[in-house]
Design a protein around this motif. Sequence first.
Motif, PDB file in Angstrom:
ATOM      1  N   THR A   9       0.834  -1.208   0.000  1.00  0.00           N
ATOM      2  CA  THR A   9       0.000   0.000   0.000  1.00  0.00           C
ATOM      3  C   THR A   9       0.867   1.255   0.000  1.00  0.00           C
ATOM      4  O   THR A   9       0.597   2.210  -0.750  1.00  0.00           O
ATOM      5  CB  THR A   9      -0.920   0.005   1.225  1.00  0.00           C
ATOM      6  OG1 THR A   9      -1.662  -1.214   1.275  1.00  0.00           O
ATOM      7  CG2 THR A   9      -1.874   1.181   1.172  1.00  0.00           C
ATOM      8  N   ASN A  10       1.902   1.266   0.821  1.00  0.00           N
ATOM      9  CA  ASN A  10       2.772   2.440   0.888  1.00  0.00           C
ATOM     10  C   ASN A  10       3.551   2.628  -0.418  1.00  0.00           C
ATOM     11  O   ASN A  10       3.820   3.761  -0.824  1.00  0.00           O
ATOM     12  CB  ASN A  10       3.737   2.302   2.067  1.00  0.00           C
ATOM     13  CG  ASN A  10       4.458   3.592   2.375  1.00  0.00           C
ATOM     14  OD1 ASN A  10       3.836   4.596   2.726  1.00  0.00           O
ATOM     15  ND2 ASN A  10       5.780   3.578   2.238  1.00  0.00           N
ATOM     16  N   ILE A  11       3.926   1.530  -1.065  1.00  0.00           N
ATOM     17  CA  ILE A  11       4.600   1.625  -2.365  1.00  0.00           C
ATOM     18  C   ILE A  11       3.672   2.282  -3.385  1.00  0.00           C
ATOM     19  O   ILE A  11       4.094   3.156  -4.158  1.00  0.00           O
ATOM     20  CB  ILE A  11       5.040   0.229  -2.844  1.00  0.00           C
ATOM     21  CG1 ILE A  11       6.179  -0.295  -1.966  1.00  0.00           C
ATOM     22  CG2 ILE A  11       5.493   0.267  -4.302  1.00  0.00           C
ATOM     23  CD1 ILE A  11       6.529  -1.748  -2.230  1.00  0.00           C
ATOM     24  N   TRP A  12       2.411   1.873  -3.380  1.00  0.00           N
ATOM     25  CA  TRP A  12       1.435   2.455  -4.303  1.00  0.00           C
ATOM     26  C   TRP A  12       1.301   3.959  -4.088  1.00  0.00           C
ATOM     27  O   TRP A  12       1.148   4.719  -5.046  1.00  0.00           O
ATOM     28  CB  TRP A  12       0.096   1.759  -4.106  1.00  0.00           C
ATOM     29  CG  TRP A  12      -0.933   2.148  -5.119  1.00  0.00           C
ATOM     30  CD1 TRP A  12      -1.107   1.615  -6.358  1.00  0.00           C
ATOM     31  CD2 TRP A  12      -1.942   3.141  -4.971  1.00  0.00           C
ATOM     32  NE1 TRP A  12      -2.168   2.228  -6.992  1.00  0.00           N
ATOM     33  CE2 TRP A  12      -2.696   3.169  -6.167  1.00  0.00           C
ATOM     34  CE3 TRP A  12      -2.289   4.032  -3.939  1.00  0.00           C
ATOM     35  CZ2 TRP A  12      -3.773   4.028  -6.365  1.00  0.00           C
ATOM     36  CZ3 TRP A  12      -3.353   4.893  -4.134  1.00  0.00           C
ATOM     37  CH2 TRP A  12      -4.084   4.881  -5.325  1.00  0.00           C
ATOM     38  N   ILE A  13       1.385   4.390  -2.832  1.00  0.00           N
ATOM     39  CA  ILE A  13       1.276   5.824  -2.530  1.00  0.00           C
ATOM     40  C   ILE A  13       2.516   6.576  -3.007  1.00  0.00           C
ATOM     41  O   ILE A  13       2.416   7.692  -3.536  1.00  0.00           O
ATOM     42  CB  ILE A  13       1.079   6.031  -1.015  1.00  0.00           C
ATOM     43  CG1 ILE A  13      -0.265   5.452  -0.573  1.00  0.00           C
ATOM     44  CG2 ILE A  13       1.163   7.510  -0.655  1.00  0.00           C
ATOM     45  CD1 ILE A  13      -0.460   5.467   0.929  1.00  0.00           C
ATOM     46  N   GLY A  14       3.693   5.990  -2.849  1.00  0.00           N
ATOM     47  CA  GLY A  14       4.941   6.715  -3.100  1.00  0.00           C
ATOM     48  C   GLY A  14       5.419   6.706  -4.533  1.00  0.00           C
ATOM     49  O   GLY A  14       6.270   7.532  -4.902  1.00  0.00           O
ATOM     50  N   ILE A  15       4.914   5.806  -5.380  1.00  0.00           N
ATOM     51  CA  ILE A  15       5.372   5.727  -6.770  1.00  0.00           C
ATOM     52  C   ILE A  15       5.159   7.045  -7.521  1.00  0.00           C
ATOM     53  O   ILE A  15       6.081   7.527  -8.203  1.00  0.00           O
ATOM     54  CB  ILE A  15       4.693   4.553  -7.498  1.00  0.00           C
ATOM     55  CG1 ILE A  15       5.278   3.222  -7.019  1.00  0.00           C
ATOM     56  CG2 ILE A  15       4.868   4.674  -9.012  1.00  0.00           C
ATOM     57  CD1 ILE A  15       4.576   2.006  -7.586  1.00  0.00           C
ATOM     58  N   PRO A  16       3.985   7.686  -7.448  1.00  0.00           N
ATOM     59  CA  PRO A  16       3.799   8.940  -8.191  1.00  0.00           C
ATOM     60  C   PRO A  16       4.774  10.038  -7.790  1.00  0.00           C
ATOM     61  O   PRO A  16       5.231  10.808  -8.643  1.00  0.00           O
ATOM     62  CB  PRO A  16       2.357   9.333  -7.856  1.00  0.00           C
ATOM     63  CG  PRO A  16       1.687   8.066  -7.484  1.00  0.00           C
ATOM     64  CD  PRO A  16       2.738   7.253  -6.800  1.00  0.00           C
ATOM     65  N   PHE A  17       5.092  10.137  -6.491  1.00  0.00           N
ATOM     66  CA  PHE A  17       6.035  11.154  -6.031  1.00  0.00           C
ATOM     67  C   PHE A  17       7.422  10.930  -6.627  1.00  0.00           C
ATOM     68  O   PHE A  17       8.065  11.872  -7.118  1.00  0.00           O
ATOM     69  CB  PHE A  17       6.101  11.132  -4.507  1.00  0.00           C
ATOM     70  CG  PHE A  17       7.078  12.114  -3.919  1.00  0.00           C
ATOM     71  CD1 PHE A  17       6.789  13.461  -3.904  1.00  0.00           C
ATOM     72  CD2 PHE A  17       8.285  11.680  -3.385  1.00  0.00           C
ATOM     73  CE1 PHE A  17       7.683  14.370  -3.364  1.00  0.00           C
ATOM     74  CE2 PHE A  17       9.183  12.576  -2.852  1.00  0.00           C
ATOM     75  CZ  PHE A  17       8.886  13.927  -2.837  1.00  0.00           C
ATOM     76  N   ASN A  18       7.891   9.689  -6.605  1.00  0.00           N
ATOM     77  CA  ASN A  18       9.178   9.365  -7.214  1.00  0.00           C
ATOM     78  C   ASN A  18       9.156   9.629  -8.713  1.00  0.00           C
ATOM     79  O   ASN A  18      10.106  10.173  -9.282  1.00  0.00           O
ATOM     80  CB  ASN A  18       9.539   7.902  -6.944  1.00  0.00           C
ATOM     81  CG  ASN A  18      10.003   7.648  -5.536  1.00  0.00           C
ATOM     82  OD1 ASN A  18      11.191   7.501  -5.271  1.00  0.00           O
ATOM     83  ND2 ASN A  18       9.084   7.601  -4.583  1.00  0.00           N
TER      84      ASN A  18
END
Length: 318
Positions: free
Chosen positions: A189-198
Amino acid sequence: MPKDSKTAKRSVNGLSILSLRRLLKSMVAKGSKYFFVIPALLFMIILVGYPLVYNIVLGFQDITMLNINGGDKNFIGFDNYIALFHDEVFIISLKNTVIFTIASIVFQFIFGFLFALFFNLKFRLASLLRGLMMVGWLIPITITALLFKFLMDSNVGLINYLLIASGFINEPIPWLSDPDVALWSVIITNIWIGIPFNMLLLSTGLSSLPKDVYESASLDGANKIQQFIHITIPLLRPVILIIMMLGFIYTFKVFDLVYVMTGGGPVNTTELLSILAYRYSFGQIEFSMGAAAANILLLFLFIVSLFYLRAIRKDEVI
């Protein structure tokens, strides 16, 4: 006194007054720019500086519900920290926090880089798809946590339904209630949240790279893979450092995502330092122990920030 002496004296006094006026004007001109910083400085001191110092002091005291309103607040030194390191739950939470942070940062960066390279191709729907990708990052974390908690439900979750319908599994997976799976479910879940920022930061970095360097490399016979390894990665190093540092800070102190999805369970398998600090302070009403746990979290973030500043200075020297 001779007339010439009086005239000279008046000239000296006039010059002194003029110099003083110029000095005052210069001081006002230089000080005016600092005047506009005062509100932000007061804001940082009151809302950041004071709570930070108070929390550090609190970690060295013995404060509970019994003495918080005027009781004997004993200074006990490092006793809270010693008790923490003898607490089995603290060791588990520290290990979980490290695993959660490293796994999230690595996969967020990998997928974010792949999407950044994909959208850097500049095809017709690139802007639209890039904007849709940012929706996952713009949604409040609490809403995202509730959404994934529903998707990963072992009874009515859509993920289990799709996996069973496609034949990958025969029975539902208890994503958030199985100790062997719960931590990785939260990480996903946290990976899904952080991908767009990266993806956003890397896309910005890729778009600012000089084109002539790639043209020269092509003339010298370098293929796309060689250009990526020897040109793209070195030129993106400052951007990568920023992403890694911000990713570590955001991920290491995550609280709301895990608290909403699992509350630290099952059996402490998703217990993080941030949740442990909250549990000590507001669950067990041991404010000093909670402050000590939060201070350890702060220490990790401070050390990472020092490494980042050192790496940036090396880049400036180079």
